[in-house]
Every structure is written in structure tokens, then in C-alpha cells.
Design an enzyme around this catalytic site. Structure first.
Site, mmCIF file in Angstrom:
data_model
loop_
_atom_site.group_PDB
_atom_site.id
_atom_site.type_symbol
_atom_site.label_atom_id
_atom_site.label_comp_id
_atom_site.label_asym_id
_atom_site.label_seq_id
_atom_site.Cartn_x
_atom_site.Cartn_y
_atom_site.Cartn_z
ATOM 1 C CE1 TYR A 130 -3.080 -2.969 0.351
ATOM 2 C CE2 TYR A 130 -3.637 -2.248 2.566
ATOM 3 C CZ TYR A 130 -3.819 -3.115 1.517
ATOM 4 O OH TYR A 130 -4.739 -4.126 1.621
ATOM 5 C CG HIS B 202 -0.899 -8.422 0.321
ATOM 6 N ND1 HIS B 202 -0.538 -7.097 0.294
ATOM 7 C CD2 HIS B 202 -2.226 -8.431 0.056
ATOM 8 C CE1 HIS B 202 -1.590 -6.340 0.033
ATOM 9 N NE2 HIS B 202 -2.626 -7.130 -0.129
#
Length: 276
Positions: free
Chosen positions: A49, A107
Site C-alpha cells: 500500500y 498478502h
């Protein structure tokens, strides 16, 4: 407003958290600070992110005791080799200005990844106090079976889950094994707002369709939701959905259950075969 906490043998995690995808820069930091001021105590970020520094700065500015915040970050799929994974974790801790994460996730799975090596590295990080718990994100039923066959005990599985996407196989796997399931994109990137069924239910309660969809998720056993919301109004609306959980009727829940459940919103080219 007090947010209920999901407690398992491996984790205690607030049922509603703040997803921070695309919340970057000064505006992103302000959004996280605003959420903490409203009462959010669960923050979800990731190395990918590129906003861990902003999340860390927001936590510092909020002045809350570290133990009051449940903090999750994730390692990207190209850094799953043990040494790279550890470097990613160390970098996340530095950017977030914290000595530990409450939850650290893989992730995305990667083809040919060294699962035993990943498990060993995550276990060592936990023993060292760098993470309180570990889990995985975007893993398929077959990958979850592989973890179990290796004797691994993830605390959490994070996947896309909302009123228009079924995750029944994964829920059926996680619930009896005390694995929390965290729903990302729980509002289906906003398309729930246009669903006539949800709009009808929302009208009867004086709320929004998005709040109905979120409440439907939150009321489920073993399920946590992390809607991304940068505006104060949206953050408050998601908080208000907590109160709606107990107000949905059996008939309304059944109606939502019957909605089509095949509308996946997140499908990158590196995604696994979801049916495997």
C-alpha cells in the site's frame, strides 16, 4: 461506540477495522487519525500500500497506548523467500514506528513459494515478539489444506468477501478450526449501494444499503470486516453498521443470503485459481 471483538484461541481482533488501501500522503494520514478519533482500534495496511509511514505517523499523533490498537500489515508475494520476508517485516515495523505487529499476513500466494520456509520464518518472528500472530490472505481451500498438513496454525485468513460473493468453502474451513476470516472489500467497492434488495431493507431501517451489507457480514460468526473509508462520514456510517447487526430480521438476512454470490471485484493477473 464499542466495537465487538472476535476472540479465538489465537487472536483477539476487533470485528470492524479500517482498511487503508490507497490512503496515502497527508490526506491518508489525516484519514487514519480521524478514524482513531472516532473510536476505530483496528488498522489494516500492507507493504504494497506504500502508506505504512502515514499509518505510523497517525498512530503516533493519536497518542493512544500501543496495546489499544490492533495493527495488521502484510508482505508482498515477491518477498516470500525467508530472508526477504524478514526484511519486509523489519521495514514495516520501522515505517509503522512500532516494535511489533498484532497480525502479519502473506498478502498473496506465489507459484512455487516455499511454504515450509515461510511458516518457519513467521514462527520465528512470533517467538521473537515481532508479531503477535500470523496469517494469510487470498489463499484458496487447497492452500489452506496444505498449511494444515504442514502442522501450521494461522490465526487469520483475509479474503474478498461481501454480500455478492460467497466464501462458503473457506468459512466452512476456518470456523471449526478457530481461524478468523477477515473480509476485505466488504462493500464490494460500492456496488452494494445499487442493489434493490439491500436498498429495500435499508429503507425499512432508515440506513444505507452499504450499512446493511456491512451489518450482514459483521453478524456472522468468526468474520471481521475492514472497509476502506477515508472520509469521516463514511467512517462513521461503517461504525453505525455495528448497531444494525442485531436489528436485521431473520427474513432480511435470508433475503441477503439469496443474492447472487459470484461478483468478485478483485482479480489481479497474479491471483490464484480460486476454485482450487
Amino acid at each position: 461506540m464499542k466495537i465487538p471483538v472476535l476472540e479465538t484461541s489465537r487472536i483477539a481482533i476487533p470485528k470492524l477495522g479500517l482498511g487503508t488501501f490507497k490512503m496515502t500522503g497527508a490526506e491518508g494520514q489525516a484519514g487514519v487519525e480521524g478514524a482513531l478519533a472516532l473510536g476505530y482500534r483496528h488498522l489494516d495496511t500492507a507493504a504494497r500500500y506504500e502508506n505504512e509511514a502515514e499509518v505510523g505517523a497517525a498512530m503516533a499523533a493519536a497518542g493512544l497506548p500501543r496495546e489499544q490498537i490492533f495493527l495488521t500489515s502484510k508482505v508482498w508475494w515477491d518477498s516470500l523467500e525467508p530472508e526477504a520476508l524478514r526484511r519486509s517485516l523489519d521495514a514495516s515495523l520501522a515505517k509503522l514506528r512500532t516494535s511489533y505487529l498484532d497480525l502479519f499476513l502473506v498478502h498473496w500466494p506465489a507459484p512455487g513459494m516455499d511454504l515450509p520456509g515461510i511458516i518457519k520464518t513467521l514462527g520465528a518472528a512470533r517467538e521473537a515478539g515481532l508479531i503477535r500472530a500470523w496469517g494469510v490472505s487470498n489463499f484458496t481451500p487447497s492452500l489452506m489444506r496444505q498449511l494444515e498438513q504442514m502442522g501450521a496454525e494461522p490465526a487469520c485468513l483475509q479474503v474478498e468477501y461481501h454480500a455478492l460473493l460467497s466464501q462458503k468453502p473457506l468459512l466452512d474451513w476456518c470456523q471449526p478450526r478457530d481461524i478468523a476470516l477477515t473480509a476485505y472489500s466488504p462493500l464490494a467497492r460500492g456496488i452494494l449501494a445499487e442493489q434493490p434488495v439491500l436498498r429495500d431493507i435499508a429503507s425499512s431501517h432508515g440506513v444505507s444499503p452499504l450499512q446493511v451489507g456491512l451489518a450482514w457480514l459483521l453478524r456472522q460468526h468468526g468474520v471481521v470486516a475492514i472497509p476502506k473509508a477515508s472520509r469521516r462520514e463514511s467512517q462513521q456510517a461503517n461504525l453505525d453498521a455495528v448497531q444494525l447487526m442485531s436489528r436485521l430480521t431473520v427474513e432480511e438476512i435470508a433475503t441477503i443470503d439469496r443474492l447472487p454470490k459470484d461478483q468478485r471485484q478483485v482479480q489481479p493477473d497474479f491471483a490464484p485459481d480460486w476454485n482450487s
